[in-house]
Design a protein around this motif. Structure first.
Motif, PDB file in Angstrom:
ATOM      1  N   PRO A   1       3.295   2.785 -10.216  1.00 12.54           N
ATOM      2  CA  PRO A   1       3.286   1.981  -9.041  1.00 12.54           C
ATOM      3  C   PRO A   1       1.944   0.519  -8.827  1.00 12.54           C
ATOM      4  CG  PRO A   1       1.967   3.585  -8.541  1.00 12.54           C
ATOM      5  CD  PRO A   1       2.348   3.852 -10.419  1.00 12.54           C
ATOM      6  N   ALA A   2       1.748   0.826  -9.769  1.00 13.87           N
ATOM      7  CA  ALA A   2       0.638  -1.025  -9.631  1.00 13.87           C
ATOM      8  C   ALA A   2       0.391  -1.597 -10.944  1.00 13.87           C
ATOM      9  CB  ALA A   2      -0.884   0.108  -9.161  1.00 13.87           C
ATOM     10  N   VAL A   3      -0.111  -2.874 -10.864  1.00 13.95           N
ATOM     11  CA  VAL A   3       0.232  -3.283 -12.049  1.00 13.95           C
ATOM     12  C   VAL A   3      -0.944  -4.256 -11.813  1.00 13.95           C
ATOM     13  CG1 VAL A   3       0.335  -5.590 -13.162  1.00 13.95           C
ATOM     14  CG2 VAL A   3       2.944  -4.709 -12.273  1.00 13.95           C
ATOM     15  N   TYR A   4      -2.258  -3.648 -12.343  1.00 18.82           N
ATOM     16  CA  TYR A   4      -4.287  -4.365 -12.025  1.00 18.82           C
ATOM     17  C   TYR A   4      -3.451  -5.798 -12.740  1.00 18.82           C
ATOM     18  CZ  TYR A   4      -4.072  -0.017 -11.102  1.00 18.82           C
ATOM     19  OH  TYR A   4      -3.845   1.758 -10.242  1.00 18.82           O
ATOM     20  N   LEU A   5      -4.738  -6.769 -12.351  1.00 18.45           N
ATOM     21  CA  LEU A   5      -4.768  -8.083 -13.072  1.00 18.45           C
ATOM     22  C   LEU A   5      -6.387  -7.700 -13.362  1.00 18.45           C
ATOM     23  CD1 LEU A   5      -2.140 -10.006 -10.708  1.00 18.45           C
ATOM     24  CD2 LEU A   5      -1.996  -8.809 -12.764  1.00 18.45           C
ATOM     25  N   ALA A   6      -6.323  -8.531 -14.708  1.00 17.17           N
ATOM     26  CA  ALA A   6      -7.345  -9.306 -14.821  1.00 17.17           C
ATOM     27  C   ALA A   6      -8.737  -9.972 -14.409  1.00 17.17           C
ATOM     28  CB  ALA A   6      -7.791  -9.271 -16.281  1.00 17.17           C
ATOM     29  N   GLY A   7      -9.021  -9.451 -13.884  1.00 16.64           N
ATOM     30  CA  GLY A   7     -10.181 -11.315 -12.917  1.00 16.64           C
ATOM     31  C   GLY A   7     -12.023 -11.406 -12.933  1.00 16.64           C
ATOM     32  N   LEU A   8     -12.169 -12.347 -12.501  1.00 21.57           N
ATOM     33  CA  LEU A   8     -13.216 -12.303 -12.452  1.00 21.57           C
ATOM     34  C   LEU A   8     -13.834 -13.419 -11.001  1.00 21.57           C
ATOM     35  CD1 LEU A   8     -13.736 -15.899 -12.576  1.00 21.57           C
ATOM     36  CD2 LEU A   8     -13.658 -15.227 -15.206  1.00 21.57           C
ATOM     37  N   TYR A   9     -15.184 -13.123 -10.538  1.00 20.89           N
ATOM     38  CA  TYR A   9     -15.415 -14.097  -9.594  1.00 20.89           C
ATOM     39  C   TYR A   9     -16.777 -14.515  -9.100  1.00 20.89           C
ATOM     40  CZ  TYR A   9     -18.456  -9.762  -8.785  1.00 20.89           C
ATOM     41  OH  TYR A   9     -19.761  -8.898  -8.765  1.00 20.89           O
ATOM     42  N   THR A  10     -17.342 -14.905  -8.389  1.00 24.75           N
ATOM     43  CA  THR A  10     -18.559 -15.890  -7.640  1.00 24.75           C
ATOM     44  C   THR A  10     -18.803 -15.563  -6.206  1.00 24.75           C
ATOM     45  OG1 THR A  10     -17.306 -18.294  -6.921  1.00 24.75           O
ATOM     46  CG2 THR A  10     -17.705 -17.722  -9.075  1.00 24.75           C
TER      47      THR A  10
ATOM     48  N   PRO B   1       0.690  -1.256   0.032  1.00 26.26           N
ATOM     49  CA  PRO B   1      -0.227  -0.121  -0.040  1.00 26.26           C
ATOM     50  C   PRO B   1       0.716   1.250  -0.021  1.00 26.26           C
ATOM     51  CG  PRO B   1      -0.905  -1.535   1.612  1.00 26.26           C
ATOM     52  CD  PRO B   1       0.354  -2.129   1.031  1.00 26.26           C
ATOM     53  N   GLY B   2       1.818   1.790   0.551  1.00 27.97           N
ATOM     54  CA  GLY B   2       2.572   2.464   0.841  1.00 27.97           C
ATOM     55  C   GLY B   2       3.589   3.046  -0.517  1.00 27.97           C
ATOM     56  N   SER B   3       3.064   1.722  -1.764  1.00 29.44           N
ATOM     57  CA  SER B   3       3.940   2.233  -2.810  1.00 29.44           C
ATOM     58  C   SER B   3       3.376   3.166  -3.897  1.00 29.44           C
ATOM     59  CB  SER B   3       4.379   1.146  -3.918  1.00 29.44           C
ATOM     60  OG  SER B   3       3.158   0.732  -4.528  1.00 29.44           O
ATOM     61  N   SER B   4       1.726   4.230  -3.759  1.00 30.49           N
ATOM     62  CA  SER B   4       1.651   4.975  -3.663  1.00 30.49           C
ATOM     63  C   SER B   4       0.025   5.841  -3.414  1.00 30.49           C
ATOM     64  CB  SER B   4       1.159   4.314  -5.539  1.00 30.49           C
ATOM     65  OG  SER B   4      -0.227   3.829  -6.074  1.00 30.49           O
ATOM     66  N   ASN B   5      -0.368   6.596  -3.288  1.00 33.54           N
ATOM     67  CA  ASN B   5      -1.300   7.018  -2.943  1.00 33.54           C
ATOM     68  C   ASN B   5      -2.637   6.086  -3.666  1.00 33.54           C
ATOM     69  OD1 ASN B   5      -0.143   9.694  -1.711  1.00 33.54           O
ATOM     70  ND2 ASN B   5      -0.569  10.523  -3.160  1.00 33.54           N
ATOM     71  N   LEU B   6      -2.576   5.371  -4.872  1.00 33.22           N
ATOM     72  CA  LEU B   6      -4.039   5.148  -5.378  1.00 33.22           C
ATOM     73  C   LEU B   6      -3.650   3.322  -4.167  1.00 33.22           C
ATOM     74  CD1 LEU B   6      -6.191   4.987  -6.585  1.00 33.22           C
ATOM     75  CD2 LEU B   6      -4.642   3.476  -8.660  1.00 33.22           C
TER      76      LEU B   6
ATOM     77  N   VAL C   1      -7.476  -7.158  -9.153  1.00 32.81           N
ATOM     78  CA  VAL C   1      -6.918  -7.732  -8.870  1.00 32.81           C
ATOM     79  C   VAL C   1      -5.288  -6.282  -8.143  1.00 32.81           C
ATOM     80  CG1 VAL C   1      -5.445  -9.026  -7.375  1.00 32.81           C
ATOM     81  CG2 VAL C   1      -7.410  -9.846  -8.726  1.00 32.81           C
ATOM     82  N   PRO C   2      -6.026  -4.992  -7.792  1.00 35.63           N
ATOM     83  CA  PRO C   2      -4.485  -4.497  -7.290  1.00 35.63           C
ATOM     84  C   PRO C   2      -3.307  -5.303  -6.857  1.00 35.63           C
ATOM     85  CG  PRO C   2      -6.110  -3.443  -6.031  1.00 35.63           C
ATOM     86  CD  PRO C   2      -6.367  -4.869  -6.472  1.00 35.63           C
ATOM     87  N   THR C   3      -2.116  -4.977  -7.853  1.00 38.98           N
ATOM     88  CA  THR C   3      -1.064  -5.699  -6.884  1.00 38.98           C
ATOM     89  C   THR C   3       0.423  -4.401  -6.905  1.00 38.98           C
ATOM     90  OG1 THR C   3       0.058  -6.600  -9.137  1.00 38.98           O
ATOM     91  CG2 THR C   3      -1.274  -7.431  -7.433  1.00 38.98           C
ATOM     92  N   THR C   4       1.184  -4.574  -6.809  1.00 42.83           N
ATOM     93  CA  THR C   4       2.430  -4.235  -6.811  1.00 42.83           C
ATOM     94  C   THR C   4       3.736  -4.991  -8.147  1.00 42.83           C
ATOM     95  OG1 THR C   4       3.428  -4.193  -4.961  1.00 42.83           O
ATOM     96  CG2 THR C   4       3.300  -2.400  -4.952  1.00 42.83           C
TER      97      THR C   4
END
Length: 189
Positions: free
Chosen positions: A111-120, A9-14, A88-91
């Protein structure tokens, strides 16, 4: 994808905002079975919520990944790809090569890598899986699969626009930087 990613979390304001909206989630290395923040669509808004990584299948097993190439054909994922997409937000995410060296993959100068996902949804609990695809040139020498990576500009269309999402399943992810993070312990008996 090899079942681990990083969220600092500390890697960016977002990312700090995402962690705060997830109840002050502390972050760190995330593995299957853990609760982690994901972004979901609720009407015209994007909301942060905690979900459990791994969609239950049978005999206590979990589907932590779903292949982008076949997600529309698999009964377990058909409804989710149309109606329950998440991000899925990640660093960064981890992959291991054939010699068990661990690499952290990140987007250059982001600062972030966003991964496409799905959920149930199972009762009150939501479970997510990360979509994977064939590796691009930046991952190919290390692993034969990689997450379907979104840019920050693609997050909203992925969540809100089903036509965009279905077309996006065929996209080649952006090139990534990687660093070797060998933290292995060797035990000599």
């Amino acid at each position: 994808m090899c079942s681990r990613y990083q969220f600092l979390p500390g890697s960016s304001n977002l990312l700090q905002t995402i962690a705060a909206r997830a109840g002050g989630w502390s972050g760190g290395e995330v593995s299957p079975g853990a609760d982690a923040p994901v972004l979901v669509a609720e009407g015209a808004k994007i909301r942060v919520c905690l979900q459990n990584w791994g969609i239950p299948v049978i005999n206590g097993k979990r589907a932590i990944n779903a292949r982008a190439e076949t997600v529309c054909e698999r009964p377990l994922f058909q409804a989710s790809i149309l109606h329950h997409r998440c991000v899925v937000p990640t660093t960064g995410f981890y992959e291991w090569d054939g010699q068990k060296h661990r690499y952290l993959f990140r987007l250059a100068q982001q600062p972030a890598v966003y991964l496409a996902g799905l959920y149930t949804e199972e009762g009150q609990i939501r479970h997510f899986a990360v979509l994977t695809t064939a590796p691009n040139a930046s991952v190919r020498d290390i692993h034969d699969r990689m997450p379907l990576v979104l840019t920050q500009e693609q997050v909203r269309p992925w969540l809100m626009d089903t036509d965009f999402a279905l077309r996006f399943l065929q996209k080649v992810p952006p090139l990534l930087e990687h660093t070797c993070e060998d933290g292995q312990l060797s035990f000599w008996l």
